[in-house]
Design a protein around this motif. Structure first.
Motif, PDB file in Angstrom:
ATOM      1  N   THR A 119     -11.081  -2.530  -4.813  1.00 41.29           N
ATOM      2  CA  THR A 119     -12.007  -2.699  -3.874  1.00 41.29           C
ATOM      3  C   THR A 119     -12.467  -1.222  -2.960  1.00 41.29           C
ATOM      4  OG1 THR A 119     -11.121  -3.984  -2.312  1.00 41.29           O
ATOM      5  CG2 THR A 119     -12.420  -5.245  -3.861  1.00 41.29           C
ATOM      6  N   GLN A 156      -6.689  -8.840  -3.479  1.00 39.33           N
ATOM      7  CA  GLN A 156      -6.848 -10.346  -3.972  1.00 39.33           C
ATOM      8  C   GLN A 156      -7.700 -10.197  -5.382  1.00 39.33           C
ATOM      9  OE1 GLN A 156      -6.914  -9.863  -0.853  1.00 39.33           O
ATOM     10  NE2 GLN A 156      -5.316 -10.905  -0.280  1.00 39.33           N
ATOM     11  N   THR A 157      -8.540  -9.129  -5.157  1.00 33.38           N
ATOM     12  CA  THR A 157      -9.257  -8.972  -6.685  1.00 33.38           C
ATOM     13  C   THR A 157      -8.687  -7.945  -7.729  1.00 33.38           C
ATOM     14  OG1 THR A 157     -10.817  -7.263  -5.843  1.00 33.38           O
ATOM     15  CG2 THR A 157     -11.561  -9.499  -5.251  1.00 33.38           C
ATOM     16  N   ALA A 160     -10.384  -6.744 -10.889  1.00 30.49           N
ATOM     17  CA  ALA A 160     -11.333  -7.243 -11.228  1.00 30.49           C
ATOM     18  C   ALA A 160     -12.761  -6.468 -11.686  1.00 30.49           C
ATOM     19  CB  ALA A 160     -11.733  -8.676 -10.652  1.00 30.49           C
ATOM     20  N   LYS A 162     -16.254  -4.670 -11.232  1.00 23.29           N
ATOM     21  CA  LYS A 162     -16.863  -4.896 -10.047  1.00 23.29           C
ATOM     22  C   LYS A 162     -17.784  -3.352  -9.962  1.00 23.29           C
ATOM     23  CE  LYS A 162     -13.167  -4.892  -7.497  1.00 23.29           C
ATOM     24  NZ  LYS A 162     -12.299  -4.585  -8.480  1.00 23.29           N
ATOM     25  N   VAL A 180     -18.084  -8.122  -6.316  1.00 24.35           N
ATOM     26  CA  VAL A 180     -17.392  -8.487  -7.348  1.00 24.35           C
ATOM     27  C   VAL A 180     -17.881  -9.793  -7.778  1.00 24.35           C
ATOM     28  CG1 VAL A 180     -14.959  -9.085  -8.477  1.00 24.35           C
ATOM     29  CG2 VAL A 180     -15.435  -7.400  -6.416  1.00 24.35           C
ATOM     30  N   THR A 183     -13.890 -13.525 -10.029  1.00 21.46           N
ATOM     31  CA  THR A 183     -12.452 -12.910  -9.663  1.00 21.46           C
ATOM     32  C   THR A 183     -11.282 -13.914 -10.485  1.00 21.46           C
ATOM     33  OG1 THR A 183     -12.160 -14.581  -7.959  1.00 21.46           O
ATOM     34  CG2 THR A 183     -13.089 -12.610  -7.315  1.00 21.46           C
ATOM     35  N   THR A 186      -8.177 -10.777 -12.471  1.00 26.86           N
ATOM     36  CA  THR A 186      -8.146  -9.636 -11.649  1.00 26.86           C
ATOM     37  C   THR A 186      -7.409  -8.608 -12.579  1.00 26.86           C
ATOM     38  OG1 THR A 186      -6.098 -10.560 -10.799  1.00 26.86           O
ATOM     39  CG2 THR A 186      -8.224 -11.183  -9.462  1.00 26.86           C
ATOM     40  N   TRP A 207     -17.727 -11.903  -4.274  1.00 27.81           N
ATOM     41  CA  TRP A 207     -16.971 -11.244  -3.486  1.00 27.81           C
ATOM     42  C   TRP A 207     -17.555  -9.646  -2.970  1.00 27.81           C
ATOM     43  CZ3 TRP A 207     -11.546 -13.225  -3.274  1.00 27.81           C
ATOM     44  CH2 TRP A 207     -10.558 -12.578  -2.261  1.00 27.81           C
ATOM     45  N   GLU A 230     -13.376  -8.288   3.823  1.00 30.74           N
ATOM     46  CA  GLU A 230     -13.707  -8.835   2.755  1.00 30.74           C
ATOM     47  C   GLU A 230     -13.998 -10.334   2.886  1.00 30.74           C
ATOM     48  OE1 GLU A 230     -11.565  -5.668  -0.289  1.00 30.74           O
ATOM     49  OE2 GLU A 230     -11.017  -7.891  -0.701  1.00 30.74           O
TER      50      GLU A 230
END
Length: 360
Positions: A119, A156-157, A160, A162, A180, A183, A186, A207, A230
Motif C-alpha cells: 500500500t 496487513q494487506t 494483495a 490493489k 484494496v 484481502t 495477501t 481496504w 489505513e
C-alpha cells in the motif's frame, strides 16, 4: 527492508506537464525489458536455549529476488511499464516463485500502480536507519519471537491486488492513496476467473490506505517525514463479536547530516479485533557512514496488548561497501521477550551474524 533517506520507491518525480495528455498516445519504441535484483546470504550464531529445550546455534540463511522491469514512454510523455519479481529463494507463497507483479502509468499527473504491491502507507513509510540485517520488518530473524509485533509498517494487506496512486511532489510534499477490494490472499490473488464472496467472518473488505510524505534538504541537512492511515470494513462477525473494522496508523522520520542519519518510527493498529487487542511498535536508530564504512545502533519495541506479549531488540552493526553492488555487514542482536516464546526458547536471546549483500 531497505530504508533510503529521501529515496523511497514511492517518491515520484513530477514528470511531464498535463497538457501533453492531449497528444496521440503513440510510442516510438516498444517496451524494453531490464533485469535487476538482489541476493543476501547471512551466517548466524544464536543462543536462546530454554530451560527444557535446546536450539541449534549455527544457521545459513539466504534471500533474494530477480526483478523484471519493462517500460516505454509514449510520444505524449506518458510512461507505461510493469514490474515482476521472481523469488530466488522460495518462501512458500501461494503464488509459487512469483512475488510482486504490477503495471504502472506515470506522467505529469503522478503515478498509478495496478497489481500486487504494498500500500501507499507502506511504500512511503520511514523507519529507523540501520546498516546490518535490521530488526524492523527484517528479512532475517535469528531468534525466536513471542508473538509481539515485528514491524512499524502497515503490512496487513502485503501484496494483495490493489490500485495505488501517488501525486507528484509539490515543494517536497507528496500524497498516496491505495484501494484494496479483497484481502483474503495477501500474496496477490490472480482473480482471473469468477467472483469473490462478501461477508466472510473476520475478513476485511474495501481496504483504504492514505499516506503523506515530506522530503527536503536545507543547508546540508536532509529531512524525511511520513504518515500513514489505513482502515477497512469488516465483512462478517461471529456470535461473540470477536472482530472489528481494521484501523491503523504509522509515522516515521529520518534526519541526515554530516554522515549521520538519525530516525525512528511508530505504528499502532487494532488487528481487526474488538476489545483491548491493539498492537503497537516503535523503533529508534542512528547510523554513521564515512567512505565505504557504516556503523549503526537500532532499538525496536513491539507490544501486543491482547496477548500481553512484548519484544525488545537491539541491533549493533558495521558494514563495508565494496562497490554499488557488493556490501558486507556484521553485528549482533540482543533480544528480550516477555513472556518467553511458546517454542520453549529462553526469554533472552543473543545472535551474531555476518552477511554478504549483492544488488544487480
Amino acid at each position: 527492508m531497505k530504508q533510503v533517506l529521501l529515496g523511497s520507491t514511492a517518491l515520484v518525480a513530477a514528470g511531464t506537464a498535463m497538457g501533453a495528455m492531449a497528444q496521440p498516445a503513440l510510442a516510438s519504441d516498444p517496451i524494453k525489458l531490464s533485469v535487476n535484483g538482489y541476493y543476501s546470504n547471512v551466517v548466524t550464531y544464536s543462543d536462546q536455549d530454554g530451560s527444557a529445550t535446546d536450539f541449534k546455534k549455527v544457521a545459513f540463511r539466504h534471500e533474494g529476488e530477480v526483478q523484471f522491469n519493462g517500460e516505454t514512454k509514449l510520444d505524449n510523455g506518458l510512461t507505461v511499464g510493469f514490474l515482476a519479481n521472481l523469488e530466488i529463494v522460495n518462501t512458500g507463497s501461494t503464488n509459487g516463485p512469483t512475488d510482486e507483479v504490477f503495471m504502472y502509468f506515470e506522467g505529469g499527473f503522478g503515478k498509478v500502480q495496478l497489481g500486487s504491491k504494498e500500500t501507499a502507507a507502506y511504500l512511503m513509510h520511514y523507519q529507523a536507519p540501520y546498516v546490518g540485517i535490521g530488526i524492523n520488518t527484517p528479512d532475517f530473524a535469528p531468534y525466536e519471537n513471542n508473538g509481539a509485533p515485528t514491524s512499524t509498517y502497515l503490512v496487513q494487506t502485503n501484496d494483495a491486488n490493489k490500485i495505488t496512486y501517488f501525486t507528484p511532489q509539490f515543494s517536497g510534499f507528496q500524497l498516496g492513496l491505495s484501494y484494496v477490494p479483497d484481502t483474503t490472499n495477501t500474496d496477490g490473488n490472480t482473480q482471473g476467473f469468477g467472483v469473490l464472496p462478501k461477508g466472510g467472518i473476520g475478513e476485511q473488505e474495501d481496504w483504504v490506505s492514505l499516506a503523506a510524505a515530506y522530503t527536503r534538504e536545507v543547508g546540508g541537512v536532509e529531512l524525511g517525514l511520513s504518515a500513514g492511515y489505513e482502515f477497512a470494513s469488516l465483512g462478517g462477525n461471529d456470535g461473540a463479536g470477536t472482530f472489528d473494522d481494521f484501523k491503523g496508523y504509522s509515522f516515521g522520520a529520518n534526519v541526515g547530516f554530516s554522515g549521520f542519519t538519525v530516525g525512528g518510527s511508530y505504528a499502532k493498529f487494532n488487528n481487526g479485533l474488538s476489545g483491548d487487542n491493539d498492537s503497537k511498535a516503535w523503533d529508534l536508530g542512528v547510523i554513521y557512514e564515512t567512505g565505504p564504512w557504516g556503523f549503526g545502533l537500532t532499538y525496536f519495541n513491539g507490544d501486543n496488548e491482547g496477548s500481553n506479549a512484548e519484544a525488545k531488540l537491539f541491533d549493533i552493526a558495521a558494514s563495508y561497501t565494496v562497490n554499488d553492488g557488493i556490501k558486507f555487514a556484521g553485528g549482533f542482536i540482543l533480544g528480550d521477550f516477555d513472556p518467553a516464546p511458546a517454542s520453549g526458547a529462553d526469554d533472552k536471546a543473543v545472535a551474531v551474524y555476518f552477511g554478504t549483500f549483492l544488488t544487480f
